[in-house]
Design a protein around this motif. Structure first.
Motif, PDB file in Angstrom:
ATOM      1  N   CYS A   7       0.376   5.000   2.717  1.00 56.27           N
ATOM      2  CA  CYS A   7      -1.155   4.247   3.042  1.00 56.27           C
ATOM      3  C   CYS A   7      -1.801   5.419   3.679  1.00 56.27           C
ATOM      4  CB  CYS A   7      -0.613   3.253   3.529  1.00 56.27           C
ATOM      5  SG  CYS A   7       0.941   3.369   4.829  1.00 56.27           S
ATOM      6  N   SER A  12      -4.841  -0.762   4.368  1.00 58.56           N
ATOM      7  CA  SER A  12      -3.940  -1.937   4.342  1.00 58.56           C
ATOM      8  C   SER A  12      -5.007  -2.761   5.550  1.00 58.56           C
ATOM      9  CB  SER A  12      -2.442  -0.860   5.254  1.00 58.56           C
ATOM     10  OG  SER A  12      -2.212  -0.392   4.373  1.00 58.56           O
ATOM     11  N   GLY A  51       2.446  -1.034   4.542  1.00 56.71           N
ATOM     12  CA  GLY A  51       1.904  -0.082   3.845  1.00 56.71           C
ATOM     13  C   GLY A  51       3.458   1.064   4.316  1.00 56.71           C
ATOM     14  N   ASP A  66       1.051  -1.762   0.078  1.00 54.50           N
ATOM     15  CA  ASP A  66       0.670   0.206  -0.154  1.00 54.50           C
ATOM     16  C   ASP A  66       0.484   1.471  -0.187  1.00 54.50           C
ATOM     17  OD1 ASP A  66      -1.887   1.429   0.489  1.00 54.50           O
ATOM     18  OD2 ASP A  66      -2.145   0.974   2.563  1.00 54.50           O
TER      19      ASP A  66
END
Length: 213
Positions: free
Chosen positions: A84, A90, A104, A81
């Motif tokens: 993020c 996430s 993330g 991600d």
């Protein structure tokens, strides 16, 4: 989901623009996480306002819609991600039984602190799937160990912060390099008319700083 492009790196997908009722004063949409080339004053702003963004119901609402539009994920999916923020996407991914891990990454320390907080509230099996990386504004080196390792890469509200806007293709290529062959790249952005639309960039949220994305 519209398939935009297929390559040896994987599939690039465009998620539909999602209409929300944001709870942010003077902002037409949930402010996005800060990407790797965000201006310093923007990063400072997101760090200071991280709690406001992270705790907003609109952010969680958006994350749920984003995840619901992804194609079915295969067992053992490893995800990145990128940008993020507070980790809402996430963590929703990590709740999926078919997802093995989620990394993330973000440049905002304030956002990642809220990601850590939200992770602690999840079940242990979800916590064990998730990791967070605080990156630099130009994190090619930090992403390099992930090259060819991810089945899914997501980017949400990142491209519109990239400066100069012409660097968007470079950013996409850098992040997409994390994909395994046949992996999925899920991208969500707000698109508007005029110059932003011509470049395929821009989500036009308002910080009160007068930034023009």
């Amino acid at each position: 989901l519209d398939l935009l492009e297929s390559s040896s790196a994987g599939n690039i997908l465009a998620l539909p623009n999602l209409k929300l009722k944001p709870s942010f004063p003077s902002s037409p949409s949930p402010p996005p996480p800060c990407p790797m080339t965000a201006p310093t004053d923007q990063l400072d702003y997101l760090d200071k306002k991280a709690e406001t963004f992270a705790e907003s119901p609109a952010v969680l609402e958006y994350a749920k819609k984003f995840v619901s539009l992804l194609p079915p994920l295969q067992p053992g999916t490893n995800a990145l991600d990128f940008g993020c923020g507070s980790g809402r996407i996430s963590l929703l991914l990590a709740q999926n039984e078919n997802v093995a891990s989620v990394v993330g990454t973000d440049v905002s320390e304030g956002m990642l602190k809220h990601f850590e907080k939200f992770t602690a509230a999840e079940e242990e099996k979800v916590q064990n799937k998730v990791s967070r990386i605080l990156t630099s504004r130009l994190p090619e080196a930090e992403l390099a160990p992930m090259k060819g390792q991810k089945d899914l890469v997501v980017m949400s509200f990142v491209l519109g912060h990239i400066t100069p806007k012409e660097a968007g293709a470079t950013v996409l290529a850098t992040v997409a390099s994390a994909l395994k062959p046949g992996g999925i790249f899920a991208l969500s952005e707000h698109f508007f008319g005029g110059e932003a639309a011509q470049h395929g960039l821009g989500h036009g949220h308002g910080h009160g700083h007068g930034h023009g994305h």
